[in-house]
Design a protein around this motif. Structure first.
Motif, PDB file in Angstrom:
ATOM      1  N   LEU A   1       0.836  -1.204   0.000  1.00 27.99           N
ATOM      2  CA  LEU A   1       0.000   0.000   0.000  1.00 27.99           C
ATOM      3  C   LEU A   1       0.869   1.251   0.000  1.00 27.99           C
ATOM      4  O   LEU A   1       0.620   2.188  -0.782  1.00 27.99           O
ATOM      5  CB  LEU A   1      -0.933  -0.013   1.210  1.00 27.99           C
ATOM      6  CG  LEU A   1      -1.798   1.241   1.423  1.00 27.99           C
ATOM      7  CD1 LEU A   1      -2.663   1.524   0.199  1.00 27.99           C
ATOM      8  CD2 LEU A   1      -2.655   1.084   2.671  1.00 27.99           C
ATOM      9  N   ARG A   2       1.891   1.297   0.840  1.00 27.53           N
ATOM     10  CA  ARG A   2       2.778   2.465   0.868  1.00 27.53           C
ATOM     11  C   ARG A   2       3.477   2.655  -0.466  1.00 27.53           C
ATOM     12  O   ARG A   2       3.560   3.776  -0.997  1.00 27.53           O
ATOM     13  CB  ARG A   2       3.824   2.306   1.977  1.00 27.53           C
ATOM     14  CG  ARG A   2       3.301   2.429   3.387  1.00 27.53           C
ATOM     15  CD  ARG A   2       4.450   2.545   4.384  1.00 27.53           C
ATOM     16  NE  ARG A   2       5.339   1.397   4.333  1.00 27.53           N
ATOM     17  CZ  ARG A   2       5.307   0.380   5.180  1.00 27.53           C
ATOM     18  NH1 ARG A   2       4.414   0.358   6.147  1.00 27.53           N
ATOM     19  NH2 ARG A   2       6.176  -0.620   5.065  1.00 27.53           N
TER      20      ARG A   2
ATOM     21  N   ARG B   1       3.169   5.820  -3.025  1.00 25.61           N
ATOM     22  CA  ARG B   1       4.365   6.600  -3.362  1.00 25.61           C
ATOM     23  C   ARG B   1       4.589   6.644  -4.867  1.00 25.61           C
ATOM     24  O   ARG B   1       4.879   7.710  -5.431  1.00 25.61           O
ATOM     25  CB  ARG B   1       5.584   5.995  -2.653  1.00 25.61           C
ATOM     26  CG  ARG B   1       6.900   6.697  -2.962  1.00 25.61           C
ATOM     27  CD  ARG B   1       8.014   6.196  -2.047  1.00 25.61           C
ATOM     28  NE  ARG B   1       8.126   4.736  -2.086  1.00 25.61           N
ATOM     29  CZ  ARG B   1       8.806   4.054  -2.996  1.00 25.61           C
ATOM     30  NH1 ARG B   1       9.421   4.703  -3.981  1.00 25.61           N
ATOM     31  NH2 ARG B   1       8.880   2.734  -2.947  1.00 25.61           N
ATOM     32  N   HIS B   2       4.432   5.512  -5.532  1.00 24.48           N
ATOM     33  CA  HIS B   2       4.603   5.491  -6.994  1.00 24.48           C
ATOM     34  C   HIS B   2       3.538   6.338  -7.675  1.00 24.48           C
ATOM     35  O   HIS B   2       3.827   7.031  -8.662  1.00 24.48           O
ATOM     36  CB  HIS B   2       4.558   4.054  -7.511  1.00 24.48           C
ATOM     37  CG  HIS B   2       5.742   3.225  -7.132  1.00 24.48           C
ATOM     38  ND1 HIS B   2       7.049   3.667  -7.274  1.00 24.48           N
ATOM     39  CD2 HIS B   2       5.842   1.973  -6.600  1.00 24.48           C
ATOM     40  CE1 HIS B   2       7.879   2.737  -6.863  1.00 24.48           C
ATOM     41  NE2 HIS B   2       7.173   1.698  -6.434  1.00 24.48           N
ATOM     42  N   LEU B   3       2.316   6.302  -7.162  1.00 24.84           N
ATOM     43  CA  LEU B   3       1.246   7.104  -7.759  1.00 24.84           C
ATOM     44  C   LEU B   3       1.534   8.592  -7.574  1.00 24.84           C
ATOM     45  O   LEU B   3       1.344   9.386  -8.507  1.00 24.84           O
ATOM     46  CB  LEU B   3      -0.100   6.732  -7.144  1.00 24.84           C
ATOM     47  CG  LEU B   3      -1.318   7.491  -7.691  1.00 24.84           C
ATOM     48  CD1 LEU B   3      -1.459   7.288  -9.201  1.00 24.84           C
ATOM     49  CD2 LEU B   3      -2.600   7.033  -6.971  1.00 24.84           C
ATOM     50  N   ALA B   4       2.002   8.984  -6.395  1.00 22.97           N
ATOM     51  CA  ALA B   4       2.326  10.396  -6.167  1.00 22.97           C
ATOM     52  C   ALA B   4       3.444  10.861  -7.090  1.00 22.97           C
ATOM     53  O   ALA B   4       3.389  11.965  -7.655  1.00 22.97           O
ATOM     54  CB  ALA B   4       2.716  10.611  -4.707  1.00 22.97           C
TER      55      ALA B   4
ATOM     56  N   LEU C   1       9.976  11.785  -1.626  1.00 24.17           N
ATOM     57  CA  LEU C   1       8.516  11.797  -1.632  1.00 24.17           C
ATOM     58  C   LEU C   1       7.968  10.548  -0.959  1.00 24.17           C
ATOM     59  O   LEU C   1       8.605   9.497  -0.961  1.00 24.17           O
ATOM     60  CB  LEU C   1       7.973  11.852  -3.061  1.00 24.17           C
ATOM     61  CG  LEU C   1       8.283  13.074  -3.915  1.00 24.17           C
ATOM     62  CD1 LEU C   1       7.608  12.928  -5.275  1.00 24.17           C
ATOM     63  CD2 LEU C   1       7.858  14.357  -3.236  1.00 24.17           C
ATOM     64  N   ALA C   2       6.760  10.675  -0.428  1.00 25.17           N
ATOM     65  CA  ALA C   2       6.008   9.510   0.060  1.00 25.17           C
ATOM     66  C   ALA C   2       4.649   9.512  -0.634  1.00 25.17           C
ATOM     67  O   ALA C   2       4.587   9.287  -1.849  1.00 25.17           O
ATOM     68  CB  ALA C   2       5.875   9.548   1.585  1.00 25.17           C
TER      69      ALA C   2
ATOM     70  N   GLN D   1      -3.840   8.174  -2.487  1.00 28.31           N
ATOM     71  CA  GLN D   1      -4.337   7.115  -1.631  1.00 28.31           C
ATOM     72  C   GLN D   1      -4.954   6.040  -2.519  1.00 28.31           C
ATOM     73  O   GLN D   1      -5.133   6.242  -3.734  1.00 28.31           O
ATOM     74  CB  GLN D   1      -5.341   7.674  -0.617  1.00 28.31           C
ATOM     75  CG  GLN D   1      -5.899   6.710   0.423  1.00 28.31           C
ATOM     76  CD  GLN D   1      -4.867   5.894   1.157  1.00 28.31           C
ATOM     77  OE1 GLN D   1      -4.310   4.955   0.597  1.00 28.31           O
ATOM     78  NE2 GLN D   1      -4.609   6.217   2.426  1.00 28.31           N
ATOM     79  N   ALA D   2      -5.288   4.919  -1.951  1.00 32.02           N
ATOM     80  CA  ALA D   2      -5.743   3.772  -2.743  1.00 32.02           C
ATOM     81  C   ALA D   2      -6.973   4.081  -3.583  1.00 32.02           C
ATOM     82  O   ALA D   2      -7.197   3.440  -4.613  1.00 32.02           O
ATOM     83  CB  ALA D   2      -6.018   2.579  -1.825  1.00 32.02           C
TER      84      ALA D   2
END
Length: 399
Positions: free
Chosen positions: A289-290, A294-297, A319-320, A374-375
């Motif tokens: 999930l983390r 992070r990849h999406l951000a 980044l997170a 977020q998811a």
């Protein structure tokens, strides 16, 4: 196409929600767990709050300690990270001329805590200027250490900054400050659930973090961790019965914080449900999930930077689950210091149905947009944000 995971939340489908970082959003399953706790409390309030609650809090604290890789003896629940900061800073015995160190990426509410304590004691708040944009983490460490003096009593350092969404190299900062004999209070408001935490190894003097953000617990769930040698001097923001009423088998640290007066403790008791739920969302548990967030951000930032013709202000390694970008020049017009909500943020929501904070930061102040991942988010959400920003910068009105 929305993320199929959005069904787990009760979010308004008419709003593109890119601001999980401010208050989080609690999933249905966790809200249901909290409802069950509330029903139990209201069936027998005295039984629940006087007799049952101490053991229930101990059990919830154990689950949280496992998640944070900490000793439960070193953890207490608080309402939010700001309450944790208040407890630490207002427990200090400052003298005239002492210095409290922070950075210009800190959170305004927590800066106010330092300022109030300094004013009362005749002490001083020193603000380290961390550059942004920046090329690597060494600039963060160097900026903080350059502001240290022999009078520095405490450094309040964000783990993940609120205005700029930077992940500070917190372990290196703590160890460097320790070498100067300085305690670190880590403001980890955005960190739990967004980055891996191992408080047993990190071991600052103090660490406070929110659980209503990236852990997706109900509002009012946060924690304060204190190193054992710093616990005796700590007092909660609200002094209550625990100051002079000891409970068998509990430490003074737990006694002081566990009962701040009559309150709804169900947010704290729902933390284990939130931890379990977040860990079950993907096969890889919390790590997946983390990483997914992070990849999406990071990919969203690259997409928006290209669409808005902006350069990336920091490497992806810093980044997170959030990122920030400078807004186009056309949206940098004054006033930049009027009102609680920036007019651009108001228009994004009112005219384009996009919820994303616009941050006024730096000297001179410039406007940045901060967006969360977020998811329940998907790439299309960030395309919508980019198009809304372009329409505003071109002076266009919504269709």
């Amino acid at each position: 196409m929305p993320s199929p995971l959005v069904e787990h939340w009760t979010l308004d489908p008419s709003v593109v929600f890119l601001n999980h970082g401010s208050f989080g959003a609690c999933p249905r399953a966790v809200l249901e767990a909290q409802t069950e706790w509330r029903a139990r409390m209201e069936r027998q309030p005295v039984q629940f709050l006087w007799r049952d609650l101490p053991d229930l809090l101990d059990a919830a604290r154990e689950k949280l300690a496992d998640f944070l890789k900490a000793d439960p003896d070193d953890l207490v629940f608080v309402a939010n990270a700001t309450a944790g900061v208040n407890a630490v800073v207002r427990s200090l015995h400052l003298s005239p001329g002492d210095e409290l160190l922070t950075t210009d990426h800190d959170y305004n509410a927590c800066r106010n805590v330092l300022a109030e304590a300094a004013t009362r004691a005749g002490a001083k708040v020193v603000v380290a200027k961390v550059p942004f944009p920046l090329r690597d983490e060494t600039q963060i460490i160097e900026a903080i250490l350059s502001a240290v003096t022999p009078r520095t009593r405490l450094a309040m350092i964000d783990h993940i900054t609120s205005p700029t969404a930077l992940v500070f190299p917190i372990t290196k900062i703590i160890r460097a400050l320790e070498a100067h004999g300085i305690d670190t209070l880590v403001d980890g408001a955005h960190a739990p659930g967004a980055v891996p935490l191992h408080l047993g190894l990190l071991r600052p003097a103090y660490y406070t973090g929110n659980l209503h953000k990236w852990v997706c617990a109900p509002k009012g769930a946060a924690f304060l961790w204190a190193r054992p040698d710093r616990q005796d001097a700590l007092r909660p923001a609200i002094v209550s019965h625990g100051e002079n009423t000891r409970r068998p088998g509990r430490s003074p640290f737990h006694d002081r914080f566990d009962w701040p007066g009559t309150l709804d403790p169900t947010a704290w008791l729902s933390v284990p449900a939130a931890i379990q739920w977040g860990g079950s969302l993907f096969p890889g548990g919390w790590e997946e999930l983390r990483d997914r967030n992070r990849h999406l951000a990071s990919s969203a930032r690259a997409l928006l930077a290209g669409r808005l013709n902006q350069t990336l202000p920091c490497p992806n390694e810093l980044l997170a689950s959030m990122a920030t970008l400078l807004l186009p020049t056309a949206l940098q017009q004054p006033p930049l210091d009027a009102g609680r909500f920036d007019p651009i943020q108001v228009r994004l929501h009112a005219e384009h149905g996009v919820e994303a904070p616009v941050v006024r930061w730096g000297e001179p102040k410039r406007r940045y947009v901060r967006f969360s991942a977020q998811a329940y988010n998907c790439t299309e959400d960030y395309r919508t944000l980019g198009e809304a920003i372009l329409r505003l910068s071109n002076g266009q009105h919504p269709r």
